[in-house]
Design an enzyme around this catalytic site. Structure first.
Site, PDB file in Angstrom:
ATOM      1  N   SER A  70       0.862  -1.179   0.000  1.00 15.06           N
ATOM      2  CA  SER A  70       0.000   0.000   0.000  1.00 15.06           C
ATOM      3  C   SER A  70       0.893   1.221   0.000  1.00 15.06           C
ATOM      4  O   SER A  70       1.961   1.207   0.600  1.00 15.06           O
ATOM      5  CB  SER A  70      -0.852  -0.002   1.265  1.00 15.06           C
ATOM      6  N   GLU A  77       0.377  18.421  -7.282  1.00 17.97           N
ATOM      7  CA  GLU A  77      -0.906  18.391  -8.002  1.00 17.97           C
ATOM      8  C   GLU A  77      -1.893  17.435  -7.337  1.00 17.97           C
ATOM      9  O   GLU A  77      -2.873  17.019  -7.960  1.00 17.97           O
ATOM     10  CB  GLU A  77      -0.660  17.976  -9.469  1.00 17.97           C
ATOM     11  N   SER A  78      -1.672  16.988  -6.128  1.00 18.33           N
ATOM     12  CA  SER A  78      -2.484  16.120  -5.290  1.00 18.33           C
ATOM     13  C   SER A  78      -1.844  14.767  -4.993  1.00 18.33           C
ATOM     14  O   SER A  78      -0.814  14.741  -4.327  1.00 18.33           O
ATOM     15  CB  SER A  78      -3.894  15.953  -5.849  1.00 18.33           C
ATOM     16  N   HIS A  83      -3.130   0.145  -3.797  1.00 22.21           N
ATOM     17  CA  HIS A  83      -3.112  -1.014  -2.900  1.00 22.21           C
ATOM     18  C   HIS A  83      -3.106  -2.236  -3.802  1.00 22.21           C
ATOM     19  O   HIS A  83      -3.857  -2.296  -4.778  1.00 22.21           O
ATOM     20  CB  HIS A  83      -4.303  -1.063  -1.945  1.00 22.21           C
ATOM     21  N   CYS A  98      -5.043  17.826  -9.776  1.00 23.33           N
ATOM     22  CA  CYS A  98      -5.707  19.107 -10.053  1.00 23.33           C
ATOM     23  C   CYS A  98      -4.762  19.878 -10.957  1.00 23.33           C
ATOM     24  O   CYS A  98      -3.594  19.488 -11.116  1.00 23.33           O
ATOM     25  CB  CYS A  98      -6.003  19.848  -8.756  1.00 23.33           C
TER      26      CYS A  98
END
Ligand code: SAM
Length: 442
Positions: A70, A77-78, A83, A98
Protein backbone atom coordinates in the site's frame (compact mmCIF):
# COMPACT_ATOMS: atom_id res chain seq x y z
CA UNK A 1 -6.59 -8.08 -24.46
CA UNK A 2 -9.86 -6.66 -23.02
CA UNK A 3 -10.92 -3.20 -24.28
CA UNK A 4 -10.56 -0.25 -21.88
CA UNK A 5 -13.87 0.80 -20.39
CA UNK A 6 -14.25 4.44 -19.48
CA UNK A 7 -17.09 6.11 -17.62
CA UNK A 8 -16.81 9.83 -17.82
CA UNK A 9 -19.06 11.05 -15.05
CA UNK A 10 -19.01 14.63 -16.33
CA UNK A 11 -19.82 16.87 -19.20
CA UNK A 12 -17.79 19.49 -20.95
CA UNK A 13 -19.46 22.55 -19.41
CA UNK A 14 -19.19 21.15 -15.90
CA UNK A 15 -15.62 19.93 -16.40
CA UNK A 16 -14.18 23.34 -16.58
CA UNK A 17 -15.75 23.94 -13.18
CA UNK A 18 -14.12 21.05 -11.34
CA UNK A 19 -11.32 21.42 -8.81
CA UNK A 20 -9.89 17.97 -9.41
CA UNK A 21 -9.80 15.02 -11.72
CA UNK A 22 -9.95 11.51 -10.36
CA UNK A 23 -9.15 8.39 -12.33
CA UNK A 24 -9.97 5.16 -10.52
CA UNK A 25 -8.13 2.28 -12.12
CA UNK A 26 -8.53 -1.47 -11.82
CA UNK A 27 -5.33 -3.12 -13.06
CA UNK A 28 -5.96 -6.83 -13.46
CA UNK A 29 -3.95 -9.84 -14.60
CA UNK A 30 -0.75 -8.13 -13.47
CA UNK A 31 2.56 -9.84 -12.63
CA UNK A 32 2.06 -10.91 -8.97
CA UNK A 33 5.79 -10.58 -8.19
CA UNK A 34 5.80 -6.99 -9.38
CA UNK A 35 2.72 -6.29 -7.23
CA UNK A 36 4.52 -7.68 -4.19
CA UNK A 37 7.72 -5.67 -4.61
CA UNK A 38 7.37 -2.50 -2.49
CA UNK A 39 10.61 -0.95 -3.80
CA UNK A 40 9.76 -1.28 -7.48
CA UNK A 41 6.15 -0.19 -6.92
CA UNK A 42 7.33 2.91 -5.04
CA UNK A 43 9.82 3.66 -7.79
CA UNK A 44 7.21 3.13 -10.56
CA UNK A 45 4.50 5.21 -8.86
CA UNK A 46 6.96 8.10 -8.42
CA UNK A 47 8.10 7.75 -12.03
CA UNK A 48 4.46 7.64 -13.23
CA UNK A 49 3.84 10.97 -11.52
CA UNK A 50 6.99 12.47 -12.94
CA UNK A 51 6.21 11.26 -16.44
CA UNK A 52 2.99 13.28 -16.29
CA UNK A 53 4.96 16.33 -15.21
CA UNK A 54 4.03 16.26 -11.51
CA UNK A 55 6.26 17.61 -8.70
CA UNK A 56 6.75 14.83 -6.19
CA UNK A 57 6.79 15.87 -2.52
CA UNK A 58 6.66 12.64 -0.55
CA UNK A 59 6.21 8.91 -0.99
CA UNK A 60 5.05 6.54 1.72
CA UNK A 61 4.91 2.82 0.96
CA UNK A 62 4.40 -0.22 3.11
CA UNK A 63 4.90 -3.90 2.35
CA UNK A 64 2.55 -6.28 4.11
CA UNK A 65 3.79 -9.74 4.93
CA UNK A 66 3.15 -12.26 3.40
CA UNK A 67 2.07 -10.11 0.48
CA UNK A 68 0.52 -6.87 -0.59
CA UNK A 69 1.71 -3.28 -0.86
CA UNK A 70 0.00 0.00 0.00
CA UNK A 71 1.32 3.44 -0.72
CA UNK A 72 0.79 7.03 -1.75
CA UNK A 73 2.83 9.54 -3.65
CA UNK A 74 2.00 13.10 -2.61
CA UNK A 75 2.50 15.54 -5.47
CA UNK A 76 1.99 19.29 -5.69
CA UNK A 77 -0.91 18.39 -8.00
CA UNK A 78 -2.48 16.12 -5.29
CA UNK A 79 -1.72 12.35 -5.08
CA UNK A 80 -1.39 8.91 -6.62
CA UNK A 81 -2.33 5.97 -4.41
CA UNK A 82 -2.23 2.18 -4.72
CA UNK A 83 -3.11 -1.01 -2.90
CA UNK A 84 -2.11 -4.38 -4.38
CA UNK A 85 -3.45 -7.95 -4.04
CA UNK A 86 -0.61 -9.94 -5.65
CA UNK A 87 -2.50 -13.15 -4.94
CA UNK A 88 -5.17 -11.90 -7.41
CA UNK A 89 -2.79 -10.14 -9.78
CA UNK A 90 -4.85 -7.04 -8.98
CA UNK A 91 -3.97 -3.45 -8.13
CA UNK A 92 -6.40 -0.67 -7.22
CA UNK A 93 -4.92 2.68 -8.24
CA UNK A 94 -6.17 6.21 -7.67
CA UNK A 95 -4.81 9.02 -9.82
CA UNK A 96 -6.11 12.24 -8.27
CA UNK A 97 -4.87 15.46 -9.84
CA UNK A 98 -5.71 19.11 -10.05
CA UNK A 99 -4.38 21.62 -12.53
CA UNK A 100 -3.25 20.80 -16.07
CA UNK A 101 -1.55 17.47 -15.35
CA UNK A 102 -2.69 14.62 -17.66
CA UNK A 103 -2.89 11.59 -15.36
CA UNK A 104 -3.57 9.26 -18.28
CA UNK A 105 0.17 9.44 -18.94
CA UNK A 106 0.68 7.96 -15.46
CA UNK A 107 -2.00 5.36 -16.25
CA UNK A 108 -0.16 4.23 -19.40
CA UNK A 109 3.17 4.06 -17.56
CA UNK A 110 1.77 1.96 -14.70
CA UNK A 111 -0.06 -0.38 -17.07
CA UNK A 112 3.31 -1.29 -18.59
CA UNK A 113 5.13 -1.33 -15.25
CA UNK A 114 2.61 -3.76 -13.69
CA UNK A 115 2.40 -5.80 -16.91
CA UNK A 116 -1.38 -5.50 -16.61
CA UNK A 117 -3.19 -7.57 -19.19
CA UNK A 118 -6.66 -6.33 -18.36
CA UNK A 119 -7.87 -3.06 -16.86
CA UNK A 120 -10.72 -0.70 -16.46
CA UNK A 121 -10.81 2.93 -15.48
CA UNK A 122 -13.35 5.47 -14.41
CA UNK A 123 -12.60 9.16 -14.71
CA UNK A 124 -14.60 11.63 -12.70
CA UNK A 125 -14.38 15.25 -11.91
CA UNK A 126 -14.13 16.08 -8.22
CA UNK A 127 -15.18 19.24 -6.52
CA UNK A 128 -17.59 20.66 -9.05
CA UNK A 129 -17.55 24.42 -8.64
CA UNK A 130 -21.28 24.42 -9.46
CA UNK A 131 -21.78 22.69 -6.16
CA UNK A 132 -19.16 24.55 -4.17
CA UNK A 133 -19.24 28.06 -2.82
CA UNK A 134 -15.86 29.74 -2.24
CA UNK A 135 -15.56 31.04 1.30
CA UNK A 136 -13.14 33.89 1.99
CA UNK A 137 -11.09 33.13 5.01
CA UNK A 138 -8.07 34.93 6.31
CA UNK A 139 -5.39 33.13 4.38
CA UNK A 140 -2.62 35.31 5.83
CA UNK A 141 -1.86 32.72 8.52
CA UNK A 142 -1.91 29.88 6.02
CA UNK A 143 0.01 32.01 3.52
CA UNK A 144 2.61 32.59 6.22
CA UNK A 145 2.68 28.80 6.79
CA UNK A 146 2.85 28.25 3.03
CA UNK A 147 5.72 30.71 2.74
CA UNK A 148 7.56 28.98 5.56
CA UNK A 149 7.15 25.67 3.78
CA UNK A 150 10.00 25.24 1.31
CA UNK A 151 9.66 22.57 -1.30
CA UNK A 152 12.43 20.15 -0.38
CA UNK A 153 13.24 19.87 -4.07
CA UNK A 154 13.87 16.24 -3.47
CA UNK A 155 11.06 14.16 -2.09
CA UNK A 156 11.16 12.22 1.12
CA UNK A 157 10.71 8.49 0.73
CA UNK A 158 8.90 6.47 3.36
CA UNK A 159 9.26 2.86 2.32
CA UNK A 160 8.71 0.26 5.02
CA UNK A 161 9.92 -3.33 5.34
CA UNK A 162 7.86 -5.50 7.66
CA UNK A 163 8.89 -8.77 9.33
CA UNK A 164 5.88 -10.22 11.08
CA UNK A 165 3.89 -13.23 12.21
CA UNK A 166 0.12 -13.20 12.52
CA UNK A 167 0.14 -11.30 15.81
CA UNK A 168 3.06 -8.88 15.76
CA UNK A 169 5.46 -7.19 13.40
CA UNK A 170 8.69 -5.29 13.19
CA UNK A 171 8.78 -2.57 10.54
CA UNK A 172 11.97 -0.95 9.36
CA UNK A 173 11.87 2.20 7.28
CA UNK A 174 14.29 1.83 4.42
CA UNK A 175 15.60 4.16 1.78
CA UNK A 176 13.84 2.36 -1.08
CA UNK A 177 17.24 1.54 -2.62
CA UNK A 178 17.66 -2.14 -3.51
CA UNK A 179 21.35 -3.15 -3.64
CA UNK A 180 20.78 -6.84 -4.22
CA UNK A 181 17.64 -8.77 -5.08
CA UNK A 182 18.01 -12.36 -6.26
CA UNK A 183 15.57 -15.22 -5.70
CA UNK A 184 17.44 -18.51 -5.43
CA UNK A 185 16.19 -22.09 -5.15
CA UNK A 186 16.03 -21.52 -1.39
CA UNK A 187 14.91 -17.95 -0.75
CA UNK A 188 14.80 -14.33 -1.88
CA UNK A 189 18.10 -12.68 -1.00
CA UNK A 190 17.97 -8.88 -0.68
CA UNK A 191 20.29 -6.18 0.56
CA UNK A 192 18.37 -3.05 1.49
CA UNK A 193 19.32 0.05 3.50
CA UNK A 194 17.73 1.54 6.60
CA UNK A 195 18.53 5.17 7.54
CA UNK A 196 18.79 4.02 11.18
CA UNK A 197 20.43 0.58 10.89
CA UNK A 198 22.48 0.88 7.71
CA UNK A 199 22.49 -1.79 5.03
CA UNK A 200 20.77 -5.05 5.96
CA UNK A 201 20.33 -8.58 4.69
CA UNK A 202 16.74 -9.76 4.27
CA UNK A 203 15.92 -13.36 3.42
CA UNK A 204 12.37 -13.57 2.09
CA UNK A 205 10.62 -11.06 4.38
CA UNK A 206 12.83 -11.59 7.42
CA UNK A 207 15.57 -9.26 8.64
CA UNK A 208 18.71 -11.39 9.07
CA UNK A 209 21.39 -8.89 10.00
CA UNK A 210 21.98 -5.14 9.86
CA UNK A 211 25.23 -3.15 9.85
CA UNK A 212 24.30 -1.30 13.05
CA UNK A 213 23.17 -4.10 15.36
CA UNK A 214 24.73 -7.28 13.93
CA UNK A 215 27.34 -7.30 16.73
CA UNK A 216 24.64 -8.03 19.31
CA UNK A 217 23.99 -11.36 17.64
CA UNK A 218 27.43 -12.34 16.36
CA UNK A 219 29.29 -11.62 19.60
CA UNK A 220 26.72 -13.55 21.68
CA UNK A 221 26.58 -16.60 19.35
CA UNK A 222 30.36 -17.10 19.52
CA UNK A 223 32.32 -15.72 22.51
CA UNK A 224 30.29 -17.09 25.46
CA UNK A 225 30.76 -20.71 24.25
CA UNK A 226 34.46 -20.24 23.44
CA UNK A 227 35.18 -18.85 26.94
CA UNK A 228 32.94 -21.39 28.68
CA UNK A 229 34.77 -24.24 26.89
CA UNK A 230 38.23 -22.75 27.39
CA UNK A 231 40.06 -24.71 24.71
CA UNK A 232 38.20 -24.58 21.41
CA UNK A 233 40.25 -25.60 18.37
CA UNK A 234 37.90 -27.10 15.77
CA UNK A 235 34.59 -25.37 15.03
CA UNK A 236 31.65 -26.21 12.75
CA UNK A 237 29.32 -23.35 11.74
CA UNK A 238 26.08 -24.29 9.99
CA UNK A 239 24.45 -21.40 8.13
CA UNK A 240 25.89 -17.99 8.95
CA UNK A 241 26.11 -16.93 5.28
CA UNK A 242 26.56 -13.24 6.21
CA UNK A 243 29.93 -14.16 7.72
CA UNK A 244 29.46 -12.40 11.07
CA UNK A 245 29.70 -15.57 13.16
CA UNK A 246 32.93 -16.87 11.61
CA UNK A 247 34.38 -13.32 11.85
CA UNK A 248 33.86 -13.38 15.64
CA UNK A 249 35.04 -17.01 16.08
CA UNK A 250 38.23 -16.33 14.11
CA UNK A 251 39.08 -13.42 16.43
CA UNK A 252 40.32 -16.13 18.82
CA UNK A 253 43.94 -16.99 18.01
CA UNK A 254 43.56 -20.44 19.59
CA UNK A 255 41.09 -21.52 16.92
CA UNK A 256 42.81 -23.85 14.43
CA UNK A 257 40.00 -24.73 12.00
CA UNK A 258 36.51 -23.43 11.21
CA UNK A 259 34.28 -25.31 8.78
CA UNK A 260 31.29 -23.26 7.60
CA UNK A 261 28.43 -24.94 5.72
CA UNK A 262 26.02 -22.45 4.14
CA UNK A 263 23.28 -23.74 1.84
CA UNK A 264 22.90 -20.61 -0.29
CA UNK A 265 26.01 -19.22 -2.02
CA UNK A 266 24.02 -16.12 -3.05
CA UNK A 267 23.88 -15.00 0.59
CA UNK A 268 27.68 -15.14 0.84
CA UNK A 269 28.08 -13.29 -2.47
CA UNK A 270 25.60 -10.53 -1.51
CA UNK A 271 27.19 -10.00 1.90
CA UNK A 272 30.76 -9.97 0.59
CA UNK A 273 29.71 -7.26 -1.88
CA UNK A 274 27.42 -5.10 0.26
CA UNK A 275 28.21 -5.95 3.91
CA UNK A 276 32.02 -6.20 3.80
CA UNK A 277 32.48 -5.40 7.51
CA UNK A 278 30.31 -8.36 8.45
CA UNK A 279 31.66 -10.67 5.72
CA UNK A 280 35.22 -9.72 6.76
CA UNK A 281 36.80 -13.10 7.52
CA UNK A 282 36.00 -15.19 4.45
CA UNK A 283 39.64 -15.11 3.37
CA UNK A 284 41.00 -16.35 6.71
CA UNK A 285 43.20 -19.41 5.95
CA UNK A 286 41.71 -21.28 8.93
CA UNK A 287 38.26 -21.17 7.28
CA UNK A 288 36.91 -23.97 5.06
CA UNK A 289 33.78 -22.63 3.34
CA UNK A 290 31.34 -25.23 2.00
CA UNK A 291 28.19 -24.28 0.06
CA UNK A 292 25.84 -27.09 0.92
CA UNK A 293 23.03 -28.30 3.17
CA UNK A 294 24.08 -28.30 6.81
CA UNK A 295 21.56 -31.02 7.63
CA UNK A 296 23.18 -33.61 5.36
CA UNK A 297 26.65 -32.36 6.37
CA UNK A 298 25.86 -33.06 10.05
CA UNK A 299 24.57 -36.48 9.05
CA UNK A 300 27.89 -37.40 7.41
CA UNK A 301 30.10 -35.59 9.96
CA UNK A 302 32.79 -37.62 11.71
CA UNK A 303 31.73 -38.43 15.26
CA UNK A 304 33.53 -36.65 18.13
CA UNK A 305 35.34 -34.22 15.84
CA UNK A 306 34.24 -30.72 16.88
CA UNK A 307 34.86 -28.72 20.06
CA UNK A 308 32.10 -26.29 19.13
CA UNK A 309 29.15 -26.50 16.74
CA UNK A 310 27.29 -23.25 16.02
CA UNK A 311 23.93 -23.40 14.22
CA UNK A 312 23.47 -19.89 12.81
CA UNK A 313 20.36 -20.64 10.81
CA UNK A 314 17.37 -18.53 9.81
CA UNK A 315 13.83 -19.01 11.12
CA UNK A 316 12.22 -22.49 10.96
CA UNK A 317 10.87 -22.09 7.43
CA UNK A 318 12.16 -23.10 4.00
CA UNK A 319 15.73 -24.50 3.98
CA UNK A 320 16.15 -23.85 7.73
CA UNK A 321 13.12 -25.87 8.86
CA UNK A 322 15.25 -28.99 9.28
CA UNK A 323 17.70 -27.00 11.44
CA UNK A 324 15.09 -27.30 14.22
CA UNK A 325 14.64 -31.08 13.94
CA UNK A 326 15.59 -33.67 16.58
CA UNK A 327 17.39 -35.76 13.92
CA UNK A 328 19.66 -32.86 12.99
CA UNK A 329 20.59 -32.12 16.62
CA UNK A 330 21.16 -35.79 17.28
CA UNK A 331 23.76 -35.77 14.48
CA UNK A 332 25.30 -32.59 15.86
CA UNK A 333 25.52 -34.24 19.30
CA UNK A 334 27.40 -37.19 17.79
CA UNK A 335 29.77 -34.90 15.89
CA UNK A 336 30.78 -33.11 19.11
CA UNK A 337 33.83 -34.20 21.10
CA UNK A 338 32.99 -35.55 24.61
CA UNK A 339 33.49 -32.03 26.09
CA UNK A 340 31.99 -30.23 23.09
CA UNK A 341 29.45 -27.42 23.14
CA UNK A 342 26.52 -26.75 20.80
CA UNK A 343 25.07 -23.25 20.31
CA UNK A 344 21.94 -22.74 18.19
CA UNK A 345 19.95 -19.72 17.02
CA UNK A 346 16.97 -20.30 19.35
CA UNK A 347 14.19 -17.92 18.25
CA UNK A 348 12.44 -15.89 20.95
CA UNK A 349 10.23 -16.61 24.00
CA UNK A 350 8.03 -13.85 22.59
CA UNK A 351 8.18 -14.69 18.87
CA UNK A 352 7.91 -18.22 17.45
CA UNK A 353 7.44 -19.43 21.04
CA UNK A 354 6.72 -22.99 19.93
CA UNK A 355 10.03 -23.24 18.06
CA UNK A 356 11.78 -21.73 21.12
CA UNK A 357 10.36 -24.27 23.61
CA UNK A 358 10.57 -27.26 21.24
CA UNK A 359 14.25 -26.58 20.60
CA UNK A 360 14.88 -26.40 24.35
CA UNK A 361 13.18 -29.78 24.79
CA UNK A 362 15.31 -31.25 21.98
CA UNK A 363 18.59 -30.00 23.46
CA UNK A 364 17.58 -31.00 27.00
CA UNK A 365 16.58 -34.43 25.68
CA UNK A 366 19.97 -34.93 24.00
CA UNK A 367 22.40 -33.24 26.42
CA UNK A 368 20.53 -33.80 29.71
CA UNK A 369 18.50 -31.49 31.95
CA UNK A 370 21.42 -29.66 33.62
CA UNK A 371 23.38 -29.33 30.36
CA UNK A 372 20.81 -27.30 28.40
CA UNK A 373 21.03 -23.51 28.67
CA UNK A 374 19.12 -20.55 27.27
CA UNK A 375 21.06 -17.32 26.72
CA UNK A 376 18.84 -14.26 26.17
CA UNK A 377 20.07 -11.13 24.44
CA UNK A 378 18.63 -8.19 22.51
CA UNK A 379 18.58 -7.43 18.78
CA UNK A 380 16.58 -4.26 18.03
CA UNK A 381 15.82 -5.36 14.44
CA UNK A 382 14.36 -8.75 15.32
CA UNK A 383 10.62 -8.95 16.11
CA UNK A 384 10.16 -8.21 19.85
CA UNK A 385 13.93 -7.46 20.16
CA UNK A 386 14.29 -10.33 22.69
CA UNK A 387 16.18 -13.27 21.15
CA UNK A 388 17.92 -16.42 22.33
CA UNK A 389 20.72 -18.85 21.79
CA UNK A 390 20.11 -22.35 23.01
CA UNK A 391 23.16 -24.20 24.32
CA UNK A 392 24.00 -27.83 25.04
CA UNK A 393 27.19 -28.91 26.86
CA UNK A 394 28.08 -32.55 26.20
CA UNK A 395 30.22 -32.92 29.34
CA UNK A 396 28.29 -32.55 32.60
CA UNK A 397 31.46 -31.02 34.03
CA UNK A 398 31.14 -28.03 31.74
CA UNK A 399 29.33 -25.20 33.53
CA UNK A 400 28.37 -22.80 30.73
CA UNK A 401 28.03 -19.99 33.24
CA UNK A 402 31.56 -20.41 34.54
CA UNK A 403 34.19 -18.17 32.86
CA UNK A 404 37.46 -16.49 33.78
CA UNK A 405 36.14 -12.91 33.98
CA UNK A 406 39.58 -11.31 33.80
CA UNK A 407 40.45 -13.30 30.68
CA UNK A 408 37.12 -12.27 29.12
CA UNK A 409 37.54 -8.58 29.97
CA UNK A 410 41.07 -8.57 28.55
CA UNK A 411 39.76 -10.04 25.29
CA UNK A 412 36.84 -7.58 25.22
CA UNK A 413 39.24 -4.65 25.56
CA UNK A 414 41.77 -6.03 23.08
CA UNK A 415 39.14 -6.74 20.39
CA UNK A 416 36.91 -3.73 21.11
CA UNK A 417 33.79 -5.83 21.50
CA UNK A 418 30.60 -3.77 21.64
CA UNK A 419 28.09 -6.15 23.30
CA UNK A 420 29.66 -9.13 25.04
CA UNK A 421 31.49 -8.92 28.40
CA UNK A 422 31.81 -11.06 31.52
CA UNK A 423 28.71 -9.56 33.21
CA UNK A 424 26.58 -9.97 30.09
CA UNK A 425 27.74 -13.60 29.93
CA UNK A 426 26.23 -14.28 33.35
CA UNK A 427 23.24 -11.98 32.90
CA UNK A 428 22.20 -13.62 29.62
CA UNK A 429 21.67 -16.89 31.48
CA UNK A 430 19.45 -15.29 34.14
CA UNK A 431 15.95 -15.98 32.80
CA UNK A 432 12.83 -13.99 33.68
CA UNK A 433 10.17 -16.07 35.51
CA UNK A 434 7.82 -16.19 32.50
CA UNK A 435 10.61 -17.80 30.44
CA UNK A 436 11.36 -20.31 33.19
CA UNK A 437 7.67 -21.22 33.31
CA UNK A 438 7.55 -21.46 29.50
CA UNK A 439 10.43 -23.94 29.58
CA UNK A 440 9.02 -25.93 32.51
CA UNK A 441 5.48 -26.02 31.06
CA UNK A 442 5.34 -29.75 30.19
N1 SAM B 1 20.85 -14.10 12.25
C1 SAM B 1 19.95 -14.76 11.44
C2 SAM B 1 18.72 -15.22 12.19
O1 SAM B 1 18.73 -15.15 13.42
O2 SAM B 1 17.72 -15.56 11.60
C3 SAM B 1 20.60 -15.89 10.74
C4 SAM B 1 21.54 -15.37 9.78
S1 SAM B 1 22.26 -16.41 8.68
C5 SAM B 1 22.20 -15.37 7.34
C6 SAM B 1 21.15 -17.71 8.29
C7 SAM B 1 21.69 -18.55 7.17
O3 SAM B 1 21.28 -19.92 7.30
C8 SAM B 1 21.18 -18.12 5.80
O4 SAM B 1 22.25 -17.64 5.03
C9 SAM B 1 20.57 -19.37 5.20
O5 SAM B 1 20.80 -19.49 3.81
C10 SAM B 1 21.30 -20.45 6.00
N2 SAM B 1 20.62 -21.74 6.00
C11 SAM B 1 19.30 -21.96 6.09
N3 SAM B 1 19.06 -23.29 6.03
C12 SAM B 1 20.27 -23.91 5.92
C13 SAM B 1 20.69 -25.27 5.84
N4 SAM B 1 19.79 -26.27 5.84
N5 SAM B 1 22.02 -25.53 5.76
C14 SAM B 1 22.93 -24.53 5.75
N6 SAM B 1 22.60 -23.20 5.82
C15 SAM B 1 21.28 -22.92 5.91
Amino acid sequence: MEKRTFALLNDKKRTMGALGNHILVEFMRCDPHVLNDVSSIERDMVEAARKAGATVINSTFHHFSPYGVSGVVVIEESHLAIHTWPEYGYAAVDLFTCGEMDAWISFDFLKEAFRSDSYSAIEMKRGSKNLLKRIDFDISSSRQKADEWVNPGMYTRNVWFTDKDEFQALSLRYTGEVYHDVTTAYQRVRILESPKYGKFLALDDMVMTTENDEFHYHEMISHPAIFAHGNVKNVLVIGGGDGGTVREVLRHSGIEKVTMVEIDGEVIKACKQHLPDIAAAFDDPRLELIVGDGISFAEQATHSSYDLIIVDGSDPVGPAEGLFSVGFYNNCYKALKPDGILVAQGESPKFNEAAFTDLHDTIEGLFGKGNAYVSLFYVPTYPTGMWSFQVGTKASATDFGHIDAAEVEAFVQAKGLKYYNSSIHTASLALPNFVRQLLQRK
